[in-house]
Design a protein around this motif. Sequence first.
Motif, mmCIF file in Angstrom:
data_model
loop_
_atom_site.group_PDB
_atom_site.id
_atom_site.type_symbol
_atom_site.label_atom_id
_atom_site.label_comp_id
_atom_site.label_asym_id
_atom_site.label_seq_id
_atom_site.Cartn_x
_atom_site.Cartn_y
_atom_site.Cartn_z
ATOM 1 N N GLU A 78 0.830 -1.204 0.000
ATOM 2 C CA GLU A 78 0.000 0.000 0.000
ATOM 3 C C GLU A 78 0.868 1.259 0.000
ATOM 4 O O GLU A 78 1.959 1.287 0.567
ATOM 5 N N ASP A 79 0.378 2.300 -0.638
ATOM 6 C CA ASP A 79 1.060 3.590 -0.667
ATOM 7 C C ASP A 79 1.055 4.193 0.734
ATOM 8 O O ASP A 79 -0.024 4.439 1.303
ATOM 9 N N PRO A 80 2.223 4.469 1.342
ATOM 10 C CA PRO A 80 2.238 5.010 2.716
ATOM 11 C C PRO A 80 1.571 6.379 2.814
ATOM 12 O O PRO A 80 1.009 6.728 3.862
ATOM 13 N N LEU A 81 1.606 7.168 1.728
ATOM 14 C CA LEU A 81 0.967 8.478 1.772
ATOM 15 C C LEU A 81 -0.557 8.351 1.851
ATOM 16 O O LEU A 81 -1.227 9.211 2.442
ATOM 17 N N TYR A 82 -1.103 7.284 1.260
ATOM 18 C CA TYR A 82 -2.546 7.059 1.385
ATOM 19 C C TYR A 82 -2.904 6.798 2.847
ATOM 20 O O TYR A 82 -3.867 7.368 3.375
ATOM 21 N N VAL A 83 -2.120 5.953 3.509
ATOM 22 C CA VAL A 83 -2.371 5.671 4.926
ATOM 23 C C VAL A 83 -2.213 6.942 5.751
ATOM 24 O O VAL A 83 -3.021 7.229 6.647
ATOM 25 N N ALA A 84 -1.181 7.741 5.450
ATOM 26 C CA ALA A 84 -0.950 8.967 6.209
ATOM 27 C C ALA A 84 -2.109 9.943 6.044
ATOM 28 O O ALA A 84 -2.517 10.612 7.009
ATOM 29 N N ASP B 230 -8.115 15.915 21.963
ATOM 30 C CA ASP B 230 -6.652 16.060 21.997
ATOM 31 C C ASP B 230 -6.256 16.871 20.761
ATOM 32 O O ASP B 230 -5.978 16.313 19.704
ATOM 33 N N PRO B 231 -6.233 18.186 20.884
ATOM 34 C CA PRO B 231 -5.921 19.024 19.710
ATOM 35 C C PRO B 231 -4.531 18.776 19.132
ATOM 36 O O PRO B 231 -4.278 19.137 17.976
ATOM 37 N N ALA B 232 -3.639 18.133 19.871
ATOM 38 C CA ALA B 232 -2.293 17.857 19.357
ATOM 39 C C ALA B 232 -2.277 16.680 18.386
ATOM 40 O O ALA B 232 -1.257 16.439 17.727
ATOM 41 N N ALA B 233 -3.383 15.966 18.298
ATOM 42 C CA ALA B 233 -3.408 14.789 17.417
ATOM 43 C C ALA B 233 -3.290 15.193 15.950
ATOM 44 O O ALA B 233 -2.609 14.527 15.164
ATOM 45 N N LEU B 234 -3.947 16.284 15.570
ATOM 46 C CA LEU B 234 -3.892 16.707 14.168
ATOM 47 C C LEU B 234 -2.479 17.129 13.752
ATOM 48 O O LEU B 234 -2.000 16.691 12.705
ATOM 49 N N PRO B 235 -1.768 17.958 14.532
ATOM 50 C CA PRO B 235 -0.369 18.241 14.161
ATOM 51 C C PRO B 235 0.508 16.993 14.106
ATOM 52 O O PRO B 235 1.405 16.884 13.264
ATOM 53 N N GLN B 236 0.241 16.023 14.980
ATOM 54 C CA GLN B 236 0.999 14.765 14.964
ATOM 55 C C GLN B 236 0.770 14.017 13.645
ATOM 56 O O GLN B 236 1.714 13.526 13.022
ATOM 57 N N ALA B 237 -0.465 13.964 13.188
ATOM 58 C CA ALA B 237 -0.782 13.260 11.948
ATOM 59 C C ALA B 237 -0.215 13.998 10.732
ATOM 60 O O ALA B 237 0.304 13.373 9.800
ATOM 61 N N VAL B 238 -0.320 15.330 10.732
ATOM 62 C CA VAL B 238 0.230 16.109 9.617
ATOM 63 C C VAL B 238 1.746 15.940 9.551
ATOM 64 O O VAL B 238 2.334 15.807 8.465
ATOM 65 N N ALA B 239 2.404 15.938 10.719
ATOM 66 C CA ALA B 239 3.854 15.737 10.752
ATOM 67 C C ALA B 239 4.223 14.352 10.218
ATOM 68 O O ALA B 239 5.223 14.186 9.503
ATOM 69 N N ALA B 240 3.403 13.342 10.530
ATOM 70 C CA ALA B 240 3.663 11.995 10.026
ATOM 71 C C ALA B 240 3.526 11.953 8.505
ATOM 72 O O ALA B 240 4.327 11.315 7.816
ATOM 73 N N GLN C 67 4.015 14.462 6.404
ATOM 74 C CA GLN C 67 5.169 15.159 5.826
ATOM 75 C C GLN C 67 6.427 14.303 5.897
ATOM 76 O O GLN C 67 7.222 14.261 4.947
ATOM 77 N N ALA C 68 6.614 13.598 7.015
ATOM 78 C CA ALA C 68 7.790 12.740 7.160
ATOM 79 C C ALA C 68 7.765 11.598 6.147
ATOM 80 O O ALA C 68 8.797 11.241 5.557
ATOM 81 N N CYS C 69 6.585 11.016 5.922
ATOM 82 C CA CYS C 69 6.470 9.948 4.921
ATOM 83 C C CYS C 69 6.777 10.487 3.527
ATOM 84 O O CYS C 69 7.398 9.801 2.708
ATOM 85 N N HIS C 70 6.356 11.708 3.274
ATOM 86 C CA HIS C 70 6.622 12.318 1.979
ATOM 87 C C HIS C 70 8.122 12.575 1.790
ATOM 88 O O HIS C 70 8.654 12.446 0.686
ATOM 89 N N PHE C 71 8.810 12.902 2.890
ATOM 90 C CA PHE C 71 10.234 13.214 2.800
ATOM 91 C C PHE C 71 11.092 11.974 2.556
ATOM 92 O O PHE C 71 11.976 11.983 1.704
ATOM 93 N N ILE C 72 10.831 10.888 3.317
ATOM 94 C CA ILE C 72 11.787 9.767 3.313
ATOM 95 C C ILE C 72 11.259 8.507 2.640
ATOM 96 O O ILE C 72 12.043 7.657 2.217
ATOM 97 N N GLY C 73 9.941 8.345 2.520
ATOM 98 C CA GLY C 73 9.406 7.188 1.805
ATOM 99 C C GLY C 73 9.600 5.869 2.540
ATOM 100 O O GLY C 73 10.113 5.805 3.660
ATOM 101 N N MET C 74 9.210 4.780 1.858
ATOM 102 C CA MET C 74 9.326 3.420 2.402
ATOM 103 C C MET C 74 10.731 2.883 2.132
ATOM 104 O O MET C 74 11.359 3.269 1.142
ATOM 105 N N PRO C 75 11.254 1.990 2.996
ATOM 106 C CA PRO C 75 10.583 1.424 4.181
ATOM 107 C C PRO C 75 10.816 2.214 5.459
ATOM 108 O O PRO C 75 10.325 1.845 6.519
ATOM 109 N N GLU C 76 11.622 3.316 5.393
ATOM 110 C CA GLU C 76 11.972 4.032 6.610
ATOM 111 C C GLU C 76 10.766 4.684 7.280
ATOM 112 O O GLU C 76 10.736 4.851 8.505
#
Length: 562
Positions: free
Chosen positions: A425-431, A446-456, A458-467
């Motif tokens: 599966e495409d990790p960006l789809y899951v993100a 928990d208002p911090a959940a949305l920034p946590q998900a957005v950061a995840a 962006q990180a997936c977009h930066f480094i890709g699979m499998p990292e």
Amino acid sequence: MAGNPETGVVKCPVCSGDFEPSTINSHLDECLLGHQTPSSENTPPAKKPRVSDEAGSSGRGGGVKPERTAGVFSFFHTKTKGAKATESEKEPHTNTTTSSSSSSSSSSSSNPAVRWESLLNIDKPLAEKLRPTTLEEYFGQNKVVGEQTLLRSLLQSQEIPSLIFWGPPGCGKTTLAHIIASSSKKKGTARFVSLSATSASTNDVREVIKQAQNELRLCKRKTILFIDEIHRFNKSQQDTFLPHVECGTITLIGATTENPSFQVNSALLSRCRVLVLEKLSVAAMGLILHRAVDSLGLRVLPDDAVERKHLTSADRCSEPQVCIEQKALDTIAHLCDGDARAGLNGLQLAVQACVAKARNTNTHTLQHIVVQEVHIKEGLQRSHILYDKAGEEHYNCISALHKSMRGSDKNAALYWLGRMLEGGEDPLYVARRLVRFASEDVGLADPAALPQAVAAFQACHFIGMPECEVILAQCVVYLARAPKSVEVYMAYNNVKTCLRNHKGPLPPVPLHIRNAPTKLMKELGYAKGYKYNPAFNGPVDQEYLPEELRGINFFTWKPTDL
């Protein structure tokens, strides 16, 4: 019968030969019975008869078998150029096959080298070679074709309805269709035609339907049309079957790995019965593998060390054999993921690899060959998990992930995340789905959940699979552990319901909260009476909703006009 009045010759309508009028009747009797008659050199070659030639080869020795002219209904054999339809009209020669296999097995048992060579030179995949031909050899689908099931009763009475077989790869869809075909041919109740939607065209389907109409009209025999991978046909191609399934010209049997609700025309689906074939269990795979081992002539070594040692010592003086560990068979049954085709072909690959290695290393002395668990794992490497990124399994897994996080089950959420990522599966789809979940299900709890998900994301977009898989895992666990609130989600759904169900024109925006950037707008009353909240020390009593909606609280409102 066409005649030539000048020469006095009459042409035979069966073999196209020229004969005297006085002899044409006797010739027709012989020609229709299938005997060869003298004809001129200009006579075209005789066509292949429609009927099977089993009678001519059933044990008559010595004489030359006479050729027979074409049967009356030989036009059923007409095929369009490049047609993909394969019609199996002949009965299998069971006696010949049995005698040849028994003679070959007896000769190979006396010569280990010949037996090893036969294992290396299997002319087709083991899964195809061992395809069951009767329901007694068909394992693992007792809910569909068990002793007391409706389908089995229909098969025994030869009243076969139009069917759609839906199940994962290797569960026995095509095999069950061929069992139905074999049963119909033996009893002579139907003609079986097989097409694959991956290669057949609409013209091929129309040609088969035309032949089916002729068969039904002249021979009173039905036609069973099997379409493998029927979901590969588009909606307009599937519409070709509709009138002919409706009137009974053909009995349609389709096989698909995709959900028929989405991939099969609803009109065609209403005319067929959908049978769901399940993934084969480990026990069913064990029965299939033992049948394969028996057919290959392998010996199974038990897991019990004492019994195995006894068998080994007893066989030291016997001729070399090819053996397989019971543990290796158990490994295949677990690793093939309910796919009989993958399991049998993996067994074939492992056995052939071991035999080839032994033959190359021991050129002078033959020794026992033991197929072990390590050989099976090497031959049946699981480079992927059953997962279709564009099919139903895609939506099933993302739904399971979403619901596991909503239920705060971080353990199950990690499992479904792994199923998707390991399946490709495409990790960006899951993100993206995690970003949605952070707002929909966690929300303001928990208002911090949305920034946590957005950061995840962006990180997936930066480094890709499998990292990035551990980043997604961290976000999934965070969201599963976070407190949940759907307050905002439900309130906004109430707003959408209110807007969609509103009758008449939508209410205007109140004048006092409209913007007034021009003098004309101010003269028209725009922004008149608006209370600027920062100018007041306390709460300001002011209406912001249209007059028709005043008093409605969308956080507690329940729609009534639905």
